[in-house]
Motif scaffolding. Structure first.
Motif, PDB file in Angstrom:
ATOM      1  N   LEU A 124     -25.309 -38.658 -35.878  1.00  0.00           N
ATOM      2  CA  LEU A 124     -25.864 -39.897 -35.609  1.00  0.00           C
ATOM      3  C   LEU A 124     -26.491 -40.892 -36.513  1.00  0.00           C
ATOM      4  N   ASP A 125     -27.132 -40.141 -37.674  1.00  0.00           N
ATOM      5  CA  ASP A 125     -27.940 -41.073 -38.531  1.00  0.00           C
ATOM      6  C   ASP A 125     -28.168 -40.137 -39.715  1.00  0.00           C
ATOM      7  N   VAL A 126     -28.525 -40.771 -40.736  1.00  0.00           N
ATOM      8  CA  VAL A 126     -28.729 -40.158 -42.167  1.00  0.00           C
ATOM      9  C   VAL A 126     -30.076 -41.264 -42.576  1.00  0.00           C
ATOM     10  N   LEU A 127     -31.112 -40.521 -42.819  1.00  0.00           N
ATOM     11  CA  LEU A 127     -32.469 -41.273 -42.852  1.00  0.00           C
ATOM     12  C   LEU A 127     -32.923 -40.651 -44.277  1.00  0.00           C
ATOM     13  N   GLU A 185     -36.809 -37.100 -49.129  1.00  0.00           N
ATOM     14  CA  GLU A 185     -36.008 -36.420 -48.165  1.00  0.00           C
ATOM     15  C   GLU A 185     -35.132 -37.037 -47.481  1.00  0.00           C
ATOM     16  N   LEU A 186     -33.776 -36.393 -47.399  1.00  0.00           N
ATOM     17  CA  LEU A 186     -32.849 -36.903 -46.263  1.00  0.00           C
ATOM     18  C   LEU A 186     -32.723 -36.187 -45.014  1.00  0.00           C
ATOM     19  N   VAL A 187     -32.740 -36.626 -43.953  1.00  0.00           N
ATOM     20  CA  VAL A 187     -32.668 -36.166 -42.766  1.00  0.00           C
ATOM     21  C   VAL A 187     -31.347 -36.551 -41.947  1.00  0.00           C
ATOM     22  N   TYR A 188     -30.709 -35.445 -41.526  1.00  0.00           N
ATOM     23  CA  TYR A 188     -29.427 -35.862 -41.038  1.00  0.00           C
ATOM     24  C   TYR A 188     -29.640 -35.630 -39.523  1.00  0.00           C
ATOM     25  N   HIS A 189     -29.222 -36.301 -38.435  1.00  0.00           N
ATOM     26  CA  HIS A 189     -29.220 -36.019 -37.321  1.00  0.00           C
ATOM     27  C   HIS A 189     -27.716 -35.989 -36.743  1.00  0.00           C
ATOM     28  N   LEU A 190     -27.480 -34.665 -36.194  1.00  0.00           N
ATOM     29  CA  LEU A 190     -26.181 -34.531 -35.732  1.00  0.00           C
ATOM     30  C   LEU A 190     -25.935 -34.196 -34.285  1.00  0.00           C
ATOM     31  N   ALA A 230     -16.871 -37.275 -46.320  1.00  0.00           N
ATOM     32  CA  ALA A 230     -15.748 -36.697 -46.037  1.00  0.00           C
ATOM     33  C   ALA A 230     -16.025 -36.070 -44.747  1.00  0.00           C
ATOM     34  N   LEU A 231     -16.915 -35.538 -44.120  1.00  0.00           N
ATOM     35  CA  LEU A 231     -16.990 -34.854 -42.911  1.00  0.00           C
ATOM     36  C   LEU A 231     -17.112 -35.852 -41.837  1.00  0.00           C
ATOM     37  N   TRP A 232     -18.199 -36.756 -42.058  1.00  0.00           N
ATOM     38  CA  TRP A 232     -18.411 -37.997 -41.074  1.00  0.00           C
ATOM     39  C   TRP A 232     -18.297 -39.303 -41.461  1.00  0.00           C
ATOM     40  N   ALA A 256     -20.957 -41.858 -41.793  1.00  0.00           N
ATOM     41  CA  ALA A 256     -22.413 -41.850 -42.432  1.00  0.00           C
ATOM     42  C   ALA A 256     -22.312 -42.488 -43.708  1.00  0.00           C
ATOM     43  N   ASN A 257     -20.900 -43.210 -43.942  1.00  0.00           N
ATOM     44  CA  ASN A 257     -20.770 -44.282 -45.040  1.00  0.00           C
ATOM     45  C   ASN A 257     -22.193 -45.157 -45.047  1.00  0.00           C
ATOM     46  N   TRP A 258     -22.312 -45.803 -44.015  1.00  0.00           N
ATOM     47  CA  TRP A 258     -23.257 -46.924 -44.205  1.00  0.00           C
ATOM     48  C   TRP A 258     -24.576 -46.561 -44.193  1.00  0.00           C
TER      49      TRP A 258
END
Length: 153
Positions: A55-58, A70-75, A101-103, A106-108
């Motif tokens: 959903l997002d990478v923050l 800190e990187l926060v990934y919402h899956l 490569a997985l999602w 997540a590029n942008w």
């Protein structure tokens, strides 16, 4: 915790013993892992646990803490309507493995973290600024960025 994948933390603990910590959160299961384990954990969450949507990478700047970022990934798992949050810390000169490569989506968000915080993503297919001009000096969401936008020396 109120979510629809009640045993995800136990399954992760079996697959990655000692490789992550559970972070207190009231809204969804949240874990913190290392840069070294990030891609393996994410691959497992996508392929085995069916978290098919990133959903997002923050990014967060915790200056003066070390590691600083800190990187926060919402899956999201669409079949169980379940979410999980994955956190990883990175120093100012550390490269974070890209999850594009997985999602591919997540590029942008990874480009945004690069542009605004200066976080480098190793393996990203097109890591360049997304908001600011290519010749912009600095990364404006870093806590040490000048508030006026110009450096005062």
């Amino acid at each position: 915790m109120n979510h629809n994948d009640p045993d995800i933390l136990e399954r992760l603990a079996e697959e990655f013993p000692g490789e992550f910590t559970v972070v207190d959160a009231i809204d969804q299961p949240t874990i913190s892992t290392s840069l070294k384990q990030l891609l393996a954990v994410m691959q497992y969450l996508r392929d085995q646990a069916q978290y098919r949507i990133c959903l997002d990478v923050l990014a967060v700047d915790y200056l003066p803490d070390r590691p600083r970022f800190e990187l926060v990934y919402h899956l999201y798992n669409p079949w169980k309507h379940a979410r999980i949050r994955v956190k990883v810390r990175a120093g100012i000169n550390e490269k974070v493995p890209s999850v594009t490569a997985l999602w591919p989506g997540a590029n942008w968000p990874e480009r945004e973290a690069y542009d605004l915080f200066g976080i480098q993503f190793e393996g990203h297919p097109d890591l360049r600024r997304i908001y600011l001009p290519d010749d912009w000096d600095g990364h404006p969401l870093r806590k040490d960025y000048p508030l006026t936008g110009t450096r005062v020396d």
